[in-house]
Design a protein around this motif. Sequence first.
Motif, short mmCIF file in Angstrom:
data_model
loop_
_atom_site.label_atom_id
_atom_site.label_comp_id
_atom_site.label_asym_id
_atom_site.label_seq_id
_atom_site.Cartn_x
_atom_site.Cartn_y
_atom_site.Cartn_z
N UNK A 235 32.48 17.87 -78.39
CA UNK A 235 33.28 16.71 -77.98
C UNK A 235 34.72 16.74 -78.50
N UNK A 236 35.18 17.92 -78.93
CA UNK A 236 36.52 18.05 -79.49
C UNK A 236 37.37 19.05 -78.70
N UNK A 237 37.06 19.21 -77.41
CA UNK A 237 37.84 20.12 -76.57
C UNK A 237 39.30 19.67 -76.50
N UNK A 238 39.49 18.38 -76.29
CA UNK A 238 40.82 17.79 -76.33
C UNK A 238 40.78 16.60 -77.29
N UNK A 239 41.91 15.96 -77.51
CA UNK A 239 41.96 14.87 -78.48
C UNK A 239 41.00 13.76 -78.06
N UNK A 240 40.03 13.43 -78.89
CA UNK A 240 39.05 12.41 -78.53
C UNK A 240 39.59 11.00 -78.77
N UNK A 241 38.91 9.98 -78.24
CA UNK A 241 39.27 8.58 -78.56
C UNK A 241 38.77 8.26 -79.97
N UNK A 242 39.46 8.77 -80.96
CA UNK A 242 38.93 8.82 -82.33
C UNK A 242 38.62 7.44 -82.91
N UNK A 243 39.50 6.46 -82.68
CA UNK A 243 39.23 5.14 -83.25
C UNK A 243 38.01 4.51 -82.59
N UNK A 244 37.84 4.70 -81.30
CA UNK A 244 36.68 4.14 -80.61
C UNK A 244 35.39 4.79 -81.10
N UNK A 245 35.42 6.10 -81.35
CA UNK A 245 34.23 6.79 -81.88
C UNK A 245 33.90 6.24 -83.26
N UNK A 246 34.93 6.06 -84.08
CA UNK A 246 34.75 5.46 -85.41
C UNK A 246 34.11 4.08 -85.31
N UNK A 247 34.55 3.27 -84.34
CA UNK A 247 33.97 1.94 -84.17
C UNK A 247 32.51 2.01 -83.71
N UNK A 248 32.20 2.96 -82.84
CA UNK A 248 30.80 3.17 -82.44
C UNK A 248 29.97 3.52 -83.67
N UNK A 249 30.52 4.33 -84.55
CA UNK A 249 29.84 4.68 -85.80
C UNK A 249 29.49 3.42 -86.59
N UNK A 250 30.43 2.50 -86.70
CA UNK A 250 30.17 1.26 -87.44
C UNK A 250 29.11 0.41 -86.74
N UNK A 251 29.16 0.35 -85.41
CA UNK A 251 28.15 -0.43 -84.67
C UNK A 251 26.76 0.19 -84.85
N UNK A 252 26.68 1.51 -84.80
CA UNK A 252 25.38 2.16 -84.99
C UNK A 252 24.83 1.90 -86.39
N UNK A 253 25.68 1.92 -87.38
CA UNK A 253 25.23 1.59 -88.74
C UNK A 253 24.77 0.14 -88.82
N UNK A 254 25.43 -0.74 -88.08
CA UNK A 254 25.03 -2.15 -88.03
C UNK A 254 23.64 -2.29 -87.41
N UNK A 255 23.39 -1.57 -86.32
CA UNK A 255 22.06 -1.59 -85.69
C UNK A 255 21.00 -1.08 -86.66
N UNK A 256 21.33 -0.02 -87.37
CA UNK A 256 20.40 0.54 -88.34
C UNK A 256 20.07 -0.47 -89.43
N UNK A 257 21.09 -1.17 -89.92
CA UNK A 257 20.89 -2.18 -90.95
C UNK A 257 20.05 -3.36 -90.44
N UNK A 258 20.11 -3.62 -89.14
CA UNK A 258 19.33 -4.70 -88.53
C UNK A 258 17.87 -4.31 -88.29
N UNK A 341 25.60 -7.67 -79.81
CA UNK A 341 26.43 -8.28 -80.84
C UNK A 341 26.62 -9.78 -80.66
N UNK A 342 26.15 -10.35 -79.55
CA UNK A 342 26.26 -11.80 -79.36
C UNK A 342 25.25 -12.49 -80.28
N UNK A 343 25.72 -13.33 -81.19
CA UNK A 343 24.80 -13.93 -82.16
C UNK A 343 23.81 -14.92 -81.54
N UNK A 344 22.67 -15.06 -82.19
CA UNK A 344 21.67 -16.05 -81.80
C UNK A 344 22.30 -17.44 -81.76
N UNK A 345 23.19 -17.72 -82.70
CA UNK A 345 23.83 -19.04 -82.80
C UNK A 345 24.64 -19.35 -81.55
N UNK A 346 25.27 -18.33 -80.97
CA UNK A 346 26.06 -18.55 -79.75
C UNK A 346 25.16 -18.92 -78.58
#
Length: 362
Positions: A235-258, A341-346
């Motif tokens: 996935x590094x043939x050309x410049x990737x959407x690096x910040x978006x990939x980083x954010x996906x990383x955080x979301x995946x860690x959030x799912x894991x924690x849940x 990511x939509x909370x139960x409270x919403x």
Amino acid sequence: MKRAYNFNAGPAALPLEVLQKAQEQFVEYGGAGMSIMEMSHRSALYENVNNETQALMRELFGIPDNYHVLFLQGGASQQFATIPMNLLRPGRPGAYVMTGNWAEKAIKEAKLIGETVVAASSESDSFKRIPSLSEIAVPDNAAYLHLTSNETIGGTQFAEYPTIGGNVPLIADMSSDILSRPVDISKFGLIYAGAQKNLGPSGVTVVIIRDDLAEESPKTIPAIFRYNTHTKNNSLYNTPPSFSVYMVNLVLNWIKEKGGVAQIEQYNRDKTNLIYDQIDQSGGFYKGFAHNDSRSVMNITFRIHNEELEKLFVKESEQQGFVGLKGHRDVGGLRASTYNAVPHESCKALAEFMADFQRRNG
């Protein structure tokens, strides 16, 4: 700070914990003296993010070793064209299940590349349902069968997926329900998803592709559109959407924690039921768009018997801090997108608002 009740269809809600973590690391990441948006995608720090995000996808989604996980650009709309460019062959049509707007867009792009057939369609029912598995007729010579697992506009979703015999791979656009429930990845040849609904921010598209399909990329198409270009380059043939990939990383860690995807599925059903119950118990004041057995857990679509009341509903909901409840312009009505990511409270707040609105206007 008062957070909005965000029911946008996409880009959509992100977990507050993820946003706060990104805020902490925004200016400097990993002691590098710079933001992750500023660093080279060839750096060891970014390569670690890239590899860890792939590993998290494999772990949480149960992706077998004979599949590649790619992080690409162009959104699901680019995949509508990339898939037939890579996989259509003379005498082997692409088969599509027509379930609404997004399935229609996919087949329109494929028709520009090669032969296509409609394996099943719910157009005669105004796309208010998902075709039953018994309705899906796949030609023996098909190059693949493509389906859209969740239609955001109509609010319909596959409850189960077809099992195809022979040498016909199953391909799914899971942009709006990826990681919302466990899936048997081995049933699929390829899964793709724009991240901006259920996995992260806009900018990155996840492609999960079986090894044999990745290697079939023809040399007659530009290198950037060949799947094997990206599998060979991690996935590094050309410049990737690096910040978006980083954010996906955080979301995946959030799912894991849940607790993982199975826990997320139960969480989604519990919060979505609050809204569906309000529709079903309204005595006809609210009416669901989708057939009950095709209802989406990600996008709840409904109407009020009076269009002027629908306009008032949207106006008053916005005054109460709700965002994104107006239905898609193609079908009108009302829609609440209840992604991971939509909370139960919403959802609870929306159900209470709906009950109050009916009391005052019923």
